[in-house]
Design a protein around this motif. Structure first.
Motif, PDB file in Angstrom:
ATOM      1  N   ASN A   1       4.158 -10.369   2.491  1.00  0.00           N
ATOM      2  CA  ASN A   1       4.923  -9.145   2.666  1.00  0.00           C
ATOM      3  C   ASN A   1       5.420  -8.990   4.098  1.00  0.00           C
TER       4      ASN A   1
ATOM      5  N   SER B   1       8.998  -7.147  -0.628  1.00  0.00           N
ATOM      6  CA  SER B   1       8.011  -7.086   0.447  1.00  0.00           C
ATOM      7  C   SER B   1       6.980  -5.984   0.226  1.00  0.00           C
TER       8      SER B   1
ATOM      9  N   ALA C   1       4.604  -4.668   5.487  1.00  0.00           N
ATOM     10  CA  ALA C   1       6.012  -5.037   5.367  1.00  0.00           C
ATOM     11  C   ALA C   1       6.863  -4.265   6.365  1.00  0.00           C
TER      12      ALA C   1
END
Length: 267
Positions: free
Chosen positions: A43, A239, A248
């Protein structure tokens, strides 16, 4: 760096596109060393890529497009807005037509087909990377205009930024495929394919603006709109799979900052 100005902008665009493809392949090669990837790391990688693309869309594409469009027959904001929305609309149209599958969700999109999952993944990756190659090509092709708003250093910084975010992207594609028991070789080939389209798109973008110079502001804005569409449609949602949204976001902030530094310092 000034020596590079002696070469054709189309050739420079091709070399830059090959560079971004090579970095993607380097990232994809991580599949030979790692069979799995932590969700937080994945992520963060995708967030980083999104941040780079957002920053590049403004500093490398939209800002020069606005400057180049000033003094034209239409107000600069009209020209740039049309190009930006046109880029997003084009990617939206391709997204609706091209059969593909987003990794992580397993959701098939586009025209219904019986094609294998691996083929659909490759098409999704190709779709994702066309705007990046196009942006690099337009930036280098714009050098032919001789306008100070487009600089070699700025084009190089864009290629470097795209290349940097292609490394984690390549790994983020190939390693999860390996986790699904795909062979290392096949996972690598699919992962590096995510950058294969970039030299082609780069040459197309460069040729278009070299031979049709008035298109340059529109082309820059078009590439920016296409990149932002990819960020909003794919990178940010992917993400945030799981419960690692903060990771993220942090990755996005760092990616944006790094690309901003490259653009401002080099461009």
């Amino acid at each position: 760096m000034d020596l590079l100005l002696n070469y054709s902008p189309v050739l420079l665009a091709l070399l830059a596109g090959l560079f971004t493809w090579f970095i993607t392949a380097l990232g994809a090669s991580m599949v030979f060393f790692f069979k799995d990837i932590n969700l937080k790391v994945l992520n963060a990688m995708l967030g980083f890529a999104a941040g780079v693309m957002i920053a590049a869309s403004f500093w490398s594409l939209l800002a020069p497009a606005i400057e180049l469009a000033e003094g034209g027959t239409l107000p600069a904001y009209v020209t740039v807005s049309l190009g930006f929305l046109g880029g997003g609309f084009f990617l939206w149209l391709v997204d609706r037509i091209l059969p593909h599958m987003h990794q992580g969700t397993g959701h098939r999109e586009g025209i219904k087909t019986s094609w294998q999952r691996s083929v659909l993944l490759v098409l999704a990756i190709t779709f994702h990377n066309i705007p990046e190659g196009l942006a690099v090509g337009v930036a280098f092709g714009g050098l032919a205009s001789g306008n100070p708003a487009i600089s070699l250093a700025g084009a190089v910084s864009l290629a470097l930024g795209i290349g940097l975010q292609n490394f984690p992207e390549g790994a983020a594609v190939s390693i999860p495929l390996r986790r699904e028991n795909m062979s290392c070789k096949k996972a690598f080939l699919i992962g590096q394919f995510s950058g294969m389209v970039e030299p082609i798109a780069a040459v197309i973008g460069a040729v278009a603006v070299v031979f049709i110079a008035p298109l340059l502001p529109l082309a820059l804005a078009f590439a920016a709109g296409a990149m932002i569409y990819v960020v909003a449609e794919e990178l940010i949602p992917e993400s945030r799979l799981g419960h690692e949204g903060d990771i993220a976001t942090i990755g996005l902030m760092f990616g944006f900052t790094l690309m901003m530094i490259l653009d401002v310092s080099l461009g």
